[in-house]
Design a protein around this motif. Structure first.
Motif, PDB file in Angstrom:
ATOM      1  N   ARG A 121       9.294  60.943  -1.032  1.00 24.14           N
ATOM      2  CA  ARG A 121       9.364  59.855  -0.052  1.00 24.14           C
ATOM      3  C   ARG A 121       8.151  58.948  -0.264  1.00 24.14           C
ATOM      4  O   ARG A 121       7.127  59.378  -0.788  1.00 24.14           O
ATOM      5  N   SER A 122       8.269  57.699   0.184  1.00 19.02           N
ATOM      6  CA  SER A 122       7.178  56.749   0.001  1.00 19.02           C
ATOM      7  C   SER A 122       6.915  55.990   1.301  1.00 19.02           C
ATOM      8  O   SER A 122       7.828  55.744   2.095  1.00 19.02           O
ATOM      9  N   TYR A 123       5.639  55.597   1.460  1.00 19.69           N
ATOM     10  CA  TYR A 123       5.192  54.949   2.690  1.00 19.69           C
ATOM     11  C   TYR A 123       4.299  53.759   2.365  1.00 19.69           C
ATOM     12  O   TYR A 123       3.621  53.728   1.348  1.00 19.69           O
ATOM     13  N   LEU A 124       4.310  52.806   3.275  1.00 25.62           N
ATOM     14  CA  LEU A 124       3.426  51.650   3.201  1.00 25.62           C
ATOM     15  C   LEU A 124       2.725  51.489   4.547  1.00 25.62           C
ATOM     16  O   LEU A 124       3.247  51.922   5.580  1.00 25.62           O
ATOM     17  N   LEU A 125       1.581  50.834   4.533  1.00 26.36           N
ATOM     18  CA  LEU A 125       0.902  50.464   5.766  1.00 26.36           C
ATOM     19  C   LEU A 125       1.316  49.034   6.081  1.00 26.36           C
ATOM     20  O   LEU A 125       1.062  48.113   5.291  1.00 26.36           O
ATOM     21  N   VAL A 126       1.986  48.841   7.225  1.00 26.98           N
ATOM     22  CA  VAL A 126       2.476  47.523   7.623  1.00 26.98           C
ATOM     23  C   VAL A 126       1.947  47.226   9.025  1.00 26.98           C
ATOM     24  O   VAL A 126       2.295  47.920   9.977  1.00 26.98           O
ATOM     25  N   ASP A 127       1.099  46.210   9.130  1.00 28.90           N
ATOM     26  CA  ASP A 127       0.508  45.827  10.420  1.00 28.90           C
ATOM     27  C   ASP A 127      -0.120  47.024  11.136  1.00 28.90           C
ATOM     28  O   ASP A 127       0.055  47.219  12.338  1.00 28.90           O
ATOM     29  N   GLY A 128      -0.825  47.843  10.370  1.00 27.81           N
ATOM     30  CA  GLY A 128      -1.527  48.978  10.931  1.00 27.81           C
ATOM     31  C   GLY A 128      -0.664  50.196  11.202  1.00 27.81           C
ATOM     32  O   GLY A 128      -1.158  51.214  11.685  1.00 27.81           O
ATOM     33  N   GLU A 129       0.614  50.117  10.899  1.00 32.76           N
ATOM     34  CA  GLU A 129       1.526  51.232  11.122  1.00 32.76           C
ATOM     35  C   GLU A 129       2.048  51.776   9.798  1.00 32.76           C
ATOM     36  O   GLU A 129       2.288  51.017   8.859  1.00 32.76           O
ATOM     37  N   ILE A 130       2.270  53.083   9.740  1.00 31.67           N
ATOM     38  CA  ILE A 130       2.813  53.729   8.553  1.00 31.67           C
ATOM     39  C   ILE A 130       4.332  53.610   8.618  1.00 31.67           C
ATOM     40  O   ILE A 130       4.952  54.031   9.599  1.00 31.67           O
ATOM     41  N   VAL A 131       4.911  53.031   7.573  1.00 29.35           N
ATOM     42  CA  VAL A 131       6.346  52.791   7.541  1.00 29.35           C
ATOM     43  C   VAL A 131       6.923  53.434   6.285  1.00 29.35           C
ATOM     44  O   VAL A 131       6.438  53.189   5.178  1.00 29.35           O
ATOM     45  N   GLU A 132       7.962  54.251   6.474  1.00 27.80           N
ATOM     46  CA  GLU A 132       8.642  54.810   5.315  1.00 27.80           C
ATOM     47  C   GLU A 132       9.454  53.705   4.658  1.00 27.80           C
ATOM     48  O   GLU A 132      10.067  52.879   5.335  1.00 27.80           O
ATOM     49  N   GLU A 133       9.428  53.706   3.342  1.00 26.99           N
ATOM     50  CA  GLU A 133      10.183  52.703   2.598  1.00 26.99           C
ATOM     51  C   GLU A 133      11.223  53.384   1.726  1.00 26.99           C
ATOM     52  O   GLU A 133      11.096  54.564   1.378  1.00 26.99           O
ATOM     53  N   GLU A 134      12.234  52.632   1.351  1.00 30.20           N
ATOM     54  CA  GLU A 134      13.259  53.149   0.448  1.00 30.20           C
ATOM     55  C   GLU A 134      12.654  53.354  -0.934  1.00 30.20           C
ATOM     56  O   GLU A 134      11.828  52.558  -1.383  1.00 30.20           O
ATOM     57  N   VAL A 135      13.063  54.415  -1.616  1.00 31.57           N
ATOM     58  CA  VAL A 135      12.664  54.671  -2.996  1.00 31.57           C
ATOM     59  C   VAL A 135      13.918  54.534  -3.849  1.00 31.57           C
ATOM     60  O   VAL A 135      14.874  55.290  -3.672  1.00 31.57           O
ATOM     61  N   GLU A 136      13.907  53.555  -4.728  1.00 32.85           N
ATOM     62  CA  GLU A 136      15.007  53.371  -5.660  1.00 32.85           C
ATOM     63  C   GLU A 136      14.568  53.905  -7.024  1.00 32.85           C
ATOM     64  O   GLU A 136      13.660  53.336  -7.644  1.00 32.85           O
ATOM     65  N   ILE A 137      15.186  54.990  -7.448  1.00 27.99           N
ATOM     66  CA  ILE A 137      14.866  55.589  -8.739  1.00 27.99           C
ATOM     67  C   ILE A 137      15.868  55.063  -9.745  1.00 27.99           C
ATOM     68  O   ILE A 137      17.083  55.241  -9.585  1.00 27.99           O
ATOM     69  N   VAL A 138      15.348  54.381 -10.773  1.00 25.39           N
ATOM     70  CA  VAL A 138      16.203  53.762 -11.803  1.00 25.39           C
ATOM     71  C   VAL A 138      15.945  54.422 -13.152  1.00 25.39           C
ATOM     72  O   VAL A 138      14.884  54.994 -13.387  1.00 25.39           O
ATOM     73  N   GLU A 139      16.922  54.334 -14.033  1.00 22.64           N
ATOM     74  CA  GLU A 139      16.758  54.881 -15.376  1.00 22.64           C
ATOM     75  C   GLU A 139      15.749  54.059 -16.183  1.00 22.64           C
ATOM     76  O   GLU A 139      14.955  54.605 -16.930  1.00 22.64           O
ATOM     77  N   SER A 140      15.808  52.738 -16.015  1.00 26.38           N
ATOM     78  CA  SER A 140      14.824  51.853 -16.648  1.00 26.38           C
ATOM     79  C   SER A 140      14.784  50.548 -15.871  1.00 26.38           C
ATOM     80  O   SER A 140      15.712  50.235 -15.119  1.00 26.38           O
ATOM     81  N   TYR A 141      13.713  49.792 -16.077  1.00 29.78           N
ATOM     82  CA  TYR A 141      13.590  48.509 -15.401  1.00 29.78           C
ATOM     83  C   TYR A 141      14.426  47.433 -16.095  1.00 29.78           C
ATOM     84  O   TYR A 141      14.667  46.400 -15.527  1.00 29.78           O
ATOM     85  N   GLY A 142      14.837  47.711 -17.354  1.00 26.71           N
ATOM     86  CA  GLY A 142      15.589  46.784 -18.188  1.00 26.71           C
ATOM     87  C   GLY A 142      16.588  46.009 -17.445  1.00 26.71           C
ATOM     88  O   GLY A 142      16.885  44.883 -17.523  1.00 26.71           O
TER      89      GLY A 142
END
Length: 142
Positions: A121-142
């Motif tokens: 799982r992944s998180y960001l700090l947004v306006d002082g709050e911890i927010v879980e973000e979506e994790v998109e796992i891709v085979e390549s960035y291509g």
């Protein structure tokens, strides 16, 4: 949203499993100014603890210089939880809210409490709050 290649996630999980029962930690760097993690960098957990992690200061200084030389920056800071869910602990939350934490960095957690399945799982700090973000796992960035 964190978009990351499967090969990088696999390396993070492998590092977490290798360091278990201690927490593993590291970063994934990418080109400065982008949001594309490309270079996996396993770090040493100087604490050697199952409940806390901290980068080795000498190693971090070397990695920071390498990123600067390569015009890279930290895109992902990852660490593992060995006996709990992939959710920030009180210590993690305190650090994320400190002035030292860069709010642009994705905080990826992997739980190794289940030997057969890793929770990511992944998180960001947004306006002082911890927010879980979506994790998109891709085979390549291509």
């Amino acid at each position: 949203m964190l978009r990351i290649e499967r090969a990088l996630v696999d390396k993070i999980i492998a590092h977490a499993r290798a360091d278990h029962p201690d927490e593993a930690c590291g970063i994934v760097a990418g080109p400065a100014g982008s949001d594309r993690p490309t270079r996996f960098i396993a770090m040493t957990n100087a604490e050697r603890s199952p409940t806390y992690h901290n980068f080795d200061s000498r190693e971090w200084l070397q990695v920071d210089r390498e990123m600067d030389d390569n015009d890279e920056e930290m895109i992902v800071h990852y660490h593992s939880h060995t006996a709990t869910a992939a959710y920030p602990s009180r210590t993690d939350l305190a650090y994320l809210r400190s002035p030292l934490a860069d709010p642009r960095v994705h905080r990826l957690l992997v739980s190794t409490r289940d030997p057969d399945e890793a929770e990511v799982r992944s998180y960001l700090l947004v306006d002082g709050e911890i927010v879980e973000e979506e994790v998109e796992i891709v085979e390549s960035y291509g």
